[in-house]
Design an enzyme around this catalytic site. Structure first.
Site, PDB file in Angstrom:
ATOM      1  N   SER A 118       0.801  -1.216   0.000  1.00  0.00           N
ATOM      2  CA  SER A 118       0.000   0.000   0.000  1.00  0.00           C
ATOM      3  C   SER A 118       0.840   1.276   0.000  1.00  0.00           C
ATOM      4  O   SER A 118       1.634   1.500  -0.897  1.00  0.00           O
ATOM      5  CB  SER A 118      -0.961  -0.053   1.189  1.00  0.00           C
ATOM      6  OG  SER A 118      -1.860   1.023   1.130  1.00  0.00           O
ATOM      7  N   HIS A 119       0.689   2.073   1.045  1.00  0.00           N
ATOM      8  CA  HIS A 119       1.336   3.387   1.119  1.00  0.00           C
ATOM      9  C   HIS A 119       2.727   3.304   1.739  1.00  0.00           C
ATOM     10  O   HIS A 119       3.374   4.324   1.918  1.00  0.00           O
ATOM     11  CB  HIS A 119       0.461   4.304   1.967  1.00  0.00           C
ATOM     12  CG  HIS A 119       0.094   3.652   3.268  1.00  0.00           C
ATOM     13  ND1 HIS A 119      -0.813   2.617   3.328  1.00  0.00           N
ATOM     14  CD2 HIS A 119       0.545   3.831   4.518  1.00  0.00           C
ATOM     15  CE1 HIS A 119      -0.898   2.206   4.583  1.00  0.00           C
ATOM     16  NE2 HIS A 119      -0.088   2.920   5.327  1.00  0.00           N
TER      17      HIS A 119
ATOM     18  N   ASP B  75      -2.312   6.599  -3.325  1.00  0.00           N
ATOM     19  CA  ASP B  75      -1.155   5.960  -2.687  1.00  0.00           C
ATOM     20  C   ASP B  75      -0.490   4.906  -3.568  1.00  0.00           C
ATOM     21  O   ASP B  75      -0.841   4.746  -4.744  1.00  0.00           O
ATOM     22  CB  ASP B  75      -1.572   5.352  -1.343  1.00  0.00           C
ATOM     23  CG  ASP B  75      -2.424   4.115  -1.508  1.00  0.00           C
ATOM     24  OD1 ASP B  75      -3.169   4.036  -2.513  1.00  0.00           O
ATOM     25  OD2 ASP B  75      -2.356   3.209  -0.657  1.00  0.00           O
TER      26      ASP B  75
ATOM     27  N   ASP C 299      -0.695   1.693  -4.036  1.00  0.00           N
ATOM     28  CA  ASP C 299      -1.487   0.707  -4.789  1.00  0.00           C
ATOM     29  C   ASP C 299      -2.823   1.274  -5.270  1.00  0.00           C
ATOM     30  O   ASP C 299      -3.657   0.522  -5.778  1.00  0.00           O
ATOM     31  CB  ASP C 299      -1.710  -0.550  -3.945  1.00  0.00           C
ATOM     32  CG  ASP C 299      -2.501  -0.269  -2.685  1.00  0.00           C
ATOM     33  OD1 ASP C 299      -2.429   0.864  -2.170  1.00  0.00           O
ATOM     34  OD2 ASP C 299      -3.211  -1.180  -2.215  1.00  0.00           O
TER      35      ASP C 299
ATOM     36  N   ASP D 209      -5.497   2.664  -3.732  1.00  0.00           N
ATOM     37  CA  ASP D 209      -6.803   2.580  -3.066  1.00  0.00           C
ATOM     38  C   ASP D 209      -7.093   3.791  -2.181  1.00  0.00           C
ATOM     39  O   ASP D 209      -8.247   4.052  -1.864  1.00  0.00           O
ATOM     40  CB  ASP D 209      -6.978   1.255  -2.301  1.00  0.00           C
ATOM     41  CG  ASP D 209      -5.884   0.994  -1.295  1.00  0.00           C
ATOM     42  OD1 ASP D 209      -4.942   1.807  -1.198  1.00  0.00           O
ATOM     43  OD2 ASP D 209      -5.961  -0.036  -0.597  1.00  0.00           O
ATOM     44  N   ARG D 210      -6.053   4.549  -1.791  1.00  0.00           N
ATOM     45  CA  ARG D 210      -6.315   5.723  -0.949  1.00  0.00           C
ATOM     46  C   ARG D 210      -6.428   6.990  -1.787  1.00  0.00           C
ATOM     47  O   ARG D 210      -5.959   7.023  -2.930  1.00  0.00           O
ATOM     48  CB  ARG D 210      -5.156   5.937   0.027  1.00  0.00           C
ATOM     49  CG  ARG D 210      -5.026   4.832   1.013  1.00  0.00           C
ATOM     50  CD  ARG D 210      -3.944   5.132   2.027  1.00  0.00           C
ATOM     51  NE  ARG D 210      -3.996   4.124   3.071  1.00  0.00           N
ATOM     52  CZ  ARG D 210      -3.536   4.276   4.285  1.00  0.00           C
ATOM     53  NH1 ARG D 210      -2.948   5.387   4.646  1.00  0.00           N
ATOM     54  NH2 ARG D 210      -3.641   3.291   5.171  1.00  0.00           N
TER      55      ARG D 210
ATOM     56  N   LYS E 139     -11.318  -0.039  -1.307  1.00  0.00           N
ATOM     57  CA  LYS E 139     -11.426   1.404  -1.424  1.00  0.00           C
ATOM     58  C   LYS E 139     -10.770   1.795  -2.742  1.00  0.00           C
ATOM     59  O   LYS E 139      -9.979   1.029  -3.300  1.00  0.00           O
ATOM     60  CB  LYS E 139     -10.809   2.090  -0.224  1.00  0.00           C
ATOM     61  CG  LYS E 139      -9.368   1.731   0.064  1.00  0.00           C
ATOM     62  CD  LYS E 139      -8.979   2.312   1.413  1.00  0.00           C
ATOM     63  CE  LYS E 139      -7.585   1.898   1.802  1.00  0.00           C
ATOM     64  NZ  LYS E 139      -7.554   1.068   3.005  1.00  0.00           N
TER      65      LYS E 139
END
Ligand code: G1P
Ligand code: ZN
Length: 553
Positions: free
Chosen positions: A116-117, A281, A283, A285-286, A380
């Site tokens: 992710s982030h 982010d 990947d 999703d944010r 998300k």
């Protein structure tokens, strides 16, 4: 084509493959040790049972080790009997796009490679998670079963085939199976077209008096943003910053918040800056949403999207319900009340929204941690949130700050902040939580302490949040310690479940202001009494030596 040769490889179990809030995350070198990834992937397949004849999606956020890991997974999947493996070109698939592809092609599930982030690179983080056939993160019962399997695994199987050329789109037949390399963007673009008013957004983006800036933070959304915003919707070239995915995200932290999206924030906080700014982010999703000189909190963003759902074609018919994670502010609840729909309160982590979405109990949901999404996928979705804002701006013809301040005037403003104490030792993190749990058992003393430190506050309730899923009845305990005060003010504590070293304590602080004249104050200032109190109740300094958080969002 003949049979493929399958090897069974003897392995030794690892004892640390327990998936956290969002899959298994470790330092990259930890993942690169012999058999570490292989064991986990085989544990997933063992948990799923007989995979013969099934199909699987594989893709990731392009971080360092993504490509090698993808090749390893393809070989293990072939050996386990998967008949169809769908892989994003170059091993790329954003997390929401992976969810979209799993759903569209009806696969058994997918393996998403991402941390992710978190930063990427040989000395940074890597991760993997399994999403099921609904396109959403595996439920806790599945992740628990994967962990149990990983602790006793003795063998994995792998196909003796050459690496698949992931740069070229098309199909490769290997034995009786087919590996399809797909364009990671086009299925996702098609889905977005079915949800939003592209004609209206396109008119807005091509209007010379409107300007928009998207920061892909050198991560996966670059390929989606260039295609969608610039090519499909006609935003000027240069709208997307840092739009080429890099394995180390340019050495930066691909987390869309005020601290990490520095270049975007600098652009937005100048007087003639863009009207809308957004970032996503590692990947995809944010998301973070900014107006000119204006920051929209994620808790407000989901509430405003819900309140303006009538502006967006996909949600025009009304919302089935909405949901937020427990630490997310109550802004969404106020919208739900007015709409006469239910607002569910779930533990932190997107996986808890899955059942509610599948059962059509909710249409839109979000988390304070820059996560917003809907029933269109089971993750998300950063780009989706940006399209929501573009669609709302195109419909309402007002600025971001006008939309937000008029929302506050109608529903009240939930002043909100999160203070993170990062890189504590596990002992310190657990020490703080244990101290808080102990406070819960002594409500009288806790109330007295609060009266001394913060005389304007009266404790209403305090508890250790527990959630029973209304769809499958499963209960998740220990999801955060809450202190709720008589005017709805809240302090919530929990330990992060996504870190790779030590412990991170997250403290969430909130206060509702209904008076319009009091809605334009500084958040940290307004919350200062609660912030001081948050440190004392938890004995943060005594236990960890910290006097200040490391990150404030
Ligand atoms: C964090 C966020 C949480 C989010 C998760 C995955 O988890 O707080 O809302 O779902 O990342 O993006 P945490 O580290 O707090 O467990
Ligand atoms: Zn992410």
């Amino acid at each position: 084509m003949g049979e493929i040769v399958i090897h069974s490889v003897k392995t030794t179990a690892f004892d640390d493959q327990k998936p956290g809030t969002s899959g298994l995350r470790k330092k990259t070198r930890h993942f690169q040790q012999p058999n570490y990834l292989e064991n986990f992937v085989q544990s997933v397949f063992n948990t799923l049972g007989d995979c013969r004849g099934e199909s699987l999606v594989v893709g990731g956020d392009g971080r360092f080790f993504n490509l090698e890991a993808t090749q390893t997974i393809i070989k293990i999947a072939l050996a386990n009997g998967f008949k169809r493996i769908i892989v994003g070109q170059n091993g790329f698939l954003s997390t929401p796009a992976a969810s979209c592809v799993i759903r569209k092609y009806g696969t058994l599930g997918g393996l998403i490679l991402s941390a992710s982030h978190n930063p990427g690179g040989p000395d940074e983080d890597f991760g993997i998670k399994y999403n099921g056939s609904n396109g959403g993160p595996a439920t806790e019962s599945i992740t628990e079963a994967i962990y149990a399997t990983s602790k006793s695994i003795t063998h994995y199987v792998t196909a003796d085939v050459a690496d698949v050329n992931l740069a070229t789109l098309g199909e490769v037949t290997l034995g009786g199976a087919v590996v399809t390399v797909i364009d990671p963007v086009s299925d996702y673009v098609e889905l977005m077209k079915s949800l939003f008013d592209f004609a209206k957004i396109s008119t807005l983006l091509q209007n010379e008096s409107f300007s928009f800036c998207f920061d892909a933070m050198h991560a996966i959304t670059g390929i989606y943003a260039h295609r969608l915003f610039e090519q499909e919707l006609g935003a000027p070239e240069g709208t997307v910053m840092h739009g080429t995915p890099l394995p180390d995200f340019g050495g930066e932290h691909p987390d869309p918040n005020l601290a990490h999206a520095k270049a975007l924030v600098a652009k937005m906080y100048q007087n003639d800056g863009p009207d809308l700014g957004a970032a996503s982010d590692g990947d995809g999703d944010r998301n973070m949403i900014l107006g000119n000189n204006f920051y929209v909190t994620p808790s407000d963003s989901v509430a405003i999207i819900a309140a303006n759902a009538h502006c967006i074609p996909a949600y025009r018919q009304g919302l089935a319900g909405v949901a937020r994670s427990m630490p997310t502010s109550g802004a969404l609840d106020a919208v739900a009340t007015k709409m006469g729909i239910r607002c569910y309160e779930t533990p932190t982590g997107w996986k808890f929204f899955g059942n509610l979405l599948d059962a059509n109990k909710i249409s839109i949901c979000g988390e304070e941690s820059f996560g917003t999404g809907s029933s269109h996928v089971r993750e998300k979705d950063g780009i989706w949130a940006v399209l929501c804002w573009l669609n709302i701006l195109a419909e309402r013809q007002q600025s971001v700050s006008e939309i937000v301040t008029s929302h506050w005037a109608e529903y009240g403003r939930n002043y909100y902040t999160r203070h993170d104490y990062e890189a504590l030792t596990n002992e310190q993190g657990n020490g703080i939580i244990n101290h808080l749990l102990n406070q819960l058992t002594q409500p009288e003393e806790t109330s007295n302490l609060i009266r001394r430190i913060a005389p304007t506050l009266t404790l209403k309730t305090c508890d250790n949040f527990s959630y029973t899923d209304p769809v499958d009845g499963t209960t998740s305990n220990n999801q955060g310690v809450r202190f709720i005060f008589s005017n709805g003010e809240r302090i919530v504590y929990r330990l992060s479940g996504t870190g790779t070293v030590g412990a991170t304590l997250r403290v969430y602080i909130e206060k509702l202001e209904l008076e319009k004249a009091q809605q334009n104050e500084d958040t940290q200032q307004i919350l200062s009494e609660l912030i001081d109190l948050s440190r004392v109740i938890a004995r943060i300094e005594d236990i960890s030596g910290r006097t200040e958080p490391t990150v404030i969002t």
